[in-house]
Write an enzyme that holds these catalytic residues in place. Structure first.
Site, PDB file in Angstrom:
ATOM      1  N   GLU A 109     -10.030   3.431  -4.585  1.00  0.00           N
ATOM      2  CA  GLU A 109      -9.632   4.784  -4.185  1.00  0.00           C
ATOM      3  C   GLU A 109      -8.549   5.405  -5.061  1.00  0.00           C
ATOM      4  OE1 GLU A 109     -10.623   4.811   0.537  1.00  0.00           O
ATOM      5  OE2 GLU A 109      -8.636   4.067   0.004  1.00  0.00           O
ATOM      6  N   HIS A 159      -2.977   3.541  -4.333  1.00  0.00           N
ATOM      7  CA  HIS A 159      -2.342   2.954  -3.140  1.00  0.00           C
ATOM      8  C   HIS A 159      -0.931   2.474  -3.456  1.00  0.00           C
ATOM      9  CE1 HIS A 159      -5.780   2.849  -0.315  1.00  0.00           C
ATOM     10  NE2 HIS A 159      -6.484   2.885  -1.425  1.00  0.00           N
ATOM     11  N   TRP A 191      -8.138  -3.257   8.544  1.00  0.00           N
ATOM     12  CA  TRP A 191      -7.194  -2.225   8.095  1.00  0.00           C
ATOM     13  C   TRP A 191      -6.343  -1.813   9.275  1.00  0.00           C
ATOM     14  CZ3 TRP A 191      -6.785  -2.260   3.145  1.00  0.00           C
ATOM     15  CH2 TRP A 191      -7.898  -2.621   2.356  1.00  0.00           C
ATOM     16  N   GLU A 197      -4.294   0.983  10.099  1.00  0.00           N
ATOM     17  CA  GLU A 197      -3.785   2.316  10.452  1.00  0.00           C
ATOM     18  C   GLU A 197      -3.536   2.443  11.950  1.00  0.00           C
ATOM     19  OE1 GLU A 197      -6.212   1.819   8.329  1.00  0.00           O
ATOM     20  OE2 GLU A 197      -5.997   3.149   6.585  1.00  0.00           O
ATOM     21  N   ASP A 252       0.854  -1.186   0.000  1.00  0.00           N
ATOM     22  CA  ASP A 252       0.000   0.000   0.000  1.00  0.00           C
ATOM     23  C   ASP A 252       0.895   1.243   0.000  1.00  0.00           C
ATOM     24  OD1 ASP A 252      -2.268   1.819   0.569  1.00  0.00           O
ATOM     25  OD2 ASP A 252      -3.322  -0.045   1.061  1.00  0.00           O
TER      26      ASP A 252
END
Lengths: 674, 674
Positions: free
Chosen positions: A318, A252, A452, A454, A200
């Site tokens: 995205e 990404h 995910w 993060e 990513d």
């Protein structure tokens, strides 16, 4: 005489029929009958495998045996299930007709029969037999002195063929041991697809021997070697789990472009760099550059053979199109090739990948953005967007199924959003409000929980995945009529302990975080507080990706909290009971909590004198204590309260701007004030 | 005014000088001066490295930075220490004169100076600088709202060059993540040698590419690939730790012989097999067979290059000689070669290994049995036997040093024996009662804690290694005058939390075991009981290796207990205080515990109705409760007690035959009765 009575009692207890509701099975089997007999365990318990299974059943049966021995302390004589038909007289007989092949089209059904002196597992493949062993594990009961299995007849098979968990190893690296313990958790919950998000904007995590610079420049040294990948794939296969890799393109792509600036789309000449932030990035591959496809081909040629699965995830989400819009060469290319929108251009790009993957026997899949009119119907659509993205829930799934695409659902299974388990559990891959034909239904393969990363590290990731993912596993395995929330919560509590027992750390690591916050002081008050606080939901904690860099500390109070705060769940029930019937007993259920929180606040203040990390949560604790005191006066002393003042206090609590958590008892407190 | 007072108070608190005794440093530095100033941390804190260090200091400084950020929650702006001299204005300056080479002869000294606005680390090598960072980490203080380092001047260097930990990965496999977290613990305690016991009767754990059958036949699939070994060696090197492999020969060889029956010494024709039991085994290599040396050469040729260390451990212990005595060919060989005893024959064997290792730049080392008159003086003697083996404590160490051998000490550091930390801490590698010359002293390289793994799995191993090994690390690093037990205990308690924080699991995994025992019920009573129980010491738990097979459950009450039971330590102090002065305050210290144990027993009985694994500990708990009740009557009600009855009860407690644990408060209870 007393002794005789005792013996009779034991016999009575042993033989009392276990009721369905007492069983903590998850996912709940398709068909289950319980009888009064029991199968008593002792140290002579043995397992025998027959038929023509893959050798994974021997390893699986050995694991089952060892776990059962650890759970019961019986010191079984049998150490391993070493070969087929080793102990023909064994009490547990496992028969498989043929070798199973891990993947989507395989028979995973099983029959499990427990009688008073024998246990029989029959399955077409070893994959079904592995599921049977997980069910049998969950059936274990005891009468205080002995362990036993209740007599049951179970016939079981999954509702959906795709029961997945995705782990994003890019934002925060998750070492092999983290992956393996989660594979164990998945196997226990009869899940069969591990989707591994390997690249990513924040990093590239898979060794590419032809291009070592990928991991040298874009992994901070944290990546999976190809040997490790193979090792994980084997580990998963032994547990009936298929591993699907994801290399996210054309967006990404900051990490990929950090190594290969020349195939990026931007024109400013500034080199790409791995990102330390969250959110949507601009970095995008140049779909007009032949070198882009050359490099991707070389990468896929190394990655594909590592994964036997017939599926390859190319991401595709995205892509904000900014770099494409700003690049004249790309605009020119679009015109020339009659590609009107950036979606058309991305489809052009995606279609170039189809044969690159097909060469390796892989079917392309991607996030829902890849679904455009020109996209191959062979692609599998991974539906993820919903109301948080301003779209209809599961809209893409419905559209895909009705447009000849196979599809899987992740919208509603975004476990990183820290939403309550109920919301995931009731989210069905076959939405009730949509009329599907049988063909359309057949195209809905199942669903996948997405982790995910993060805001997760190896320390807190399990508490974001589990136990909620177990409820998702039940949604994907069990009959759609299995949807009683109370039963789910009751069983999930036990399953959560089981998952820890097999190696997950969602419970035990909380204490480590709390000790850090308390500066090694007593953690009881902090723990009490975590049981009524939940981390900010959806994208609030890291709003716009501005607060947390990829190296920011995730050892804070919000990291010790999780969705579905346990005391909040109990308090909410207590308040409802009390408001229905203000008996003294019901009143006590409520006031005990209020008193607990007043003491907790005092303890936290005391602890904070030697623990700066407690300071950020004191305002919330203080307001809760003030509200609790007022409510106590109202409830116990029947004093009239100033609702305006109390509501103001409650609103302060609800501003939710302290320590990245919200108070999960807010709604119930509000009910008490009204 | 109140606010002003508050501010003054904070300033006062901030600037109050920290006293030496308040610092929780371990190992204690050679020279330390504390001054009143403080260095206040904030998010702008940065690190700069200068000089000519190895790049491991950049990684080490990055780890330090991240850990400090996690500990303080300050969200430092600096994410990584990426290159030399990146931030010349940084508050923390690390200067190293040259690259360090991990091994015994390297300079590990450092100077650390904390002033109010700068922190300076000066070291000859990056290895010293890494140690300095660990010291700085331990210096962190807070005033309730802010974190700071006290102003100090530290000059430090190790007393011994060999500060080791051995982990036996043969009896129970310890995966790479277990090894890595223990390397982190070692680095935190400034230890520098990891001794990896890779093969024994129970398994062969290292991939040999030329002979895959070694791991195929003798590892149950659990072994380290060569890539994993390299990865661990690199991980260790980055932390200043040398890795010394051990392949135990000619005894302890069942696993090796499972793959190569033809080089064994027995004559009965029955194939060798890996053992599932503990204890001394007969399987021994045939030292008269040329093929033995051929195979060992081939193995060493693969193993040696994986380990840069200049040392190779060949084991050499516990060869009982039975197979040699029973083999006519071997007896013949002895006669022909004038080898009188089996020791002579083993020395013949050992001496053949010397050049095989020297070829790879390795010095041979082995357990003390290799020290025979004919043995090369270049060999390093690893002293391990003592009173438990009917020998004088550290006898071999003294003999070795006085016979021109270099030596390291493990006798007294056998952490698997579950002895109290005090015994290890006071065990000095330079015994006070022996007169050594300076040359002899110089030959004593240091010591090594040994974690034999008959009774440990990844779940409980950390609780057998830590925190006791931290005290051993202090013995090996600090001045020999640092031996105050009370200070050690106080610091060790904090260090234990720190070790958990960096990834060890000795505290958190206890709860997992207790939940299993309690059958997922509340674990408070069980936990209380673990705090006064200790696993059987020395070799009692598995007497003769008969009870526990290598696949037996290690999830029992004894596995949740550890040496140095915490409440027992406190209770013993309380009893001593009370017997000195029977004040009401001192009395309460004692009676609170007695009351706690009475309640605990009731709770355990209640829990046991649904938890068979609690049954085995009930007799011990019941007796303790009975004794507590009697003592309470005597102490609080001044009732006279029947000493005979009470002593009989105490003796029942002391029979120590329940659940593999002993009651650690027995001696103190006895004092109260008398």
């Amino acid at each position: 005489m007393r002794k005789l009575f005792f013996i009779l009692l034991v016999v009575f207890v042993s033989h009392a029929q276990v009721k369905n509701e007492q069983l903590n099975l998850m996912p709940w089997p398709q068909k289950l009958t319980v009888s009064p007999a029991i199968f008593l365990l002792n140290k002579d318990f043995k397992i025998n495998c027959t038929g023509n299974p893959d050798s994974r059943i021997l390893k699986g049966a050995s694991r089952f045996l060892r776990r059962l021995d650890e759970r019961t302390g019986l010191f079984f004589n049998q150490g391993f299930v070493a070969k087929l038909n080793e102990f023909p007289e064994a009490q547990l007989q496992i028969n498989c007709q043929r070798k199973g092949k891990v993947g989507l089209q395989e028979d995973e059904s099983y029959q499990l029969s427990v009688l008073s002196n024998t246990i029989t597992i029959n399955a077409v493949t070893d994959l079904g037999a592995l599921h049977a062993l997980e069910t049998l594990s969950q059936l274990l009961q005891n009468n205080g002195t002995e362990f036993y299995f209740p007599s049951v007849e179970i016939t079981d098979a999954p509702r959906f063929v795709w029961r997945g968990l995705m782990i994003d190893a890019s934002r925060h690296f998750q070492p092999v041991d983290v992956i393996k313990r989660n594979l164990d958790g998945m196997a226990a919950m009869k899940m069969n697809v591990f989707h591994w998000h390997l690249a990513d904007n924040q990093s590239w995590r898979i060794e590419i021997k032809k291009y070592p610079k990928l991991t040298e420049l874009a992994s901070d040294g944290d990546f999976y070697t190809q040997e490790e990948i193979k090792n994980v794939v084997k580990y998963a296969d032994e547990r009936g789990i298929m591993v699907v890799p994801e290399i996210d393109v054309p967006g990404h792509a900051s990490a990929l472009l950090t190594a290969f600036s020349e195939i990026g789309s931007k024109t400013d000449g500034i080199p790409y760099a791995v990102s330390r932030k969250s959110g949507i990035h601009d970095a995008t591959l140049d779909p007009t550059n032949p070198k882009t496809y050359q490099i991707l081909t070389e990468i896929f040629d190394e990655v594909c053979p590592l994964f036997p699965a017939a599926y390859f995830h190319i991401g595709g989400d995205e892509n904000n199109g900014k770099e494409w819009d700003a690049n004249p060469k790309i605009q020119e290319f679009k015109k020339k090739n009659n590609l009107v929108t950036n979606h058309d251009l991305q489809t052009y790009f995606n279609m170039k990948l189809v044969p690159m993957l097909k060469k390796h026997g892989k079917q392309l899949m991607g996030w829902e953005e890849i679904m455009t009119p020109a996209m191959s119907k062979e692609a599998i659509i991974h539906a993820w967007r919903g109301v948080n993205e301003g779209m209809e829930a599961a809209g893409a799934l419905v559209k895909a199924a009705k447009s000849d695409y196979k599809a899987i659902l992740s919208n509603g299974y975004y476990i990183d959003l820290m939403l309550p388990v109920d919301s995931h559990y009731l989210n069905d891959p076959m939405p009730k409000n949509v009329a599907f034909t049988e063909e359309e239904k057949a195209r809905i393969l199942g669903g996948e929980a997405t982790m995910w990363s993060e805001l997760v590290t190896p320390l807190n990731i399990d508490s974001r995945i589990w136990p909620r993912t177990a409820a998702i596993a039940e949604r994907l395995w069990s009959n759609d009529t299995v949807r009683n929330l109370e039963s789910m919560h009751k069983r999930l509590k036990q399953i959560s302990f089981r998952l820890e027992e097999i190696g997950l750390t969602h419970i035990r690591n909380k204490e480590v975080i709390l000790r850090n916050i308390s500066n090694y002081q007593d953690t009881k008050a902090l723990n009490d507080f975590t049981n009524i606080c939940e981390p900010y939901k959806v994208y609030k904690r890291n709003g716009g990706g501005k607060k947390y860099f990829m190296f920011s500390p995730l050892t804070l109070f919000a990291d010790a909290c999780a969705a579905d705060a346990s005391d909040a769940y109990e308090f909410n029930k207590a308040v409802n009971l009390y408001l229905e019937n203000k008996s003294l007993a019901n009143q006590k259920l409520v006031t005990d909590y209020l008193k607990k929180w007043i003491v907790m606040d005092l303890d936290l203040i005391r602890l904070s004198a030697n623990a700066p990390l407690i300071q950020p949560i004191l305002p919330l604790s203080k307001n809760l204590s003030l509200v609790s005191k007022q409510l106590l006066l109202a409830i116990e002393q029947k004093q009239s309260i100033n609702k305006t003042d109390l509501n103001a206090l409650l609103e302060q609590i609800n501003t939710r701007n302290s320590a990245d958590v919200e108070l999960a008892v807010y709604e119930s407190l509000r009910k008490l004030v009204e």
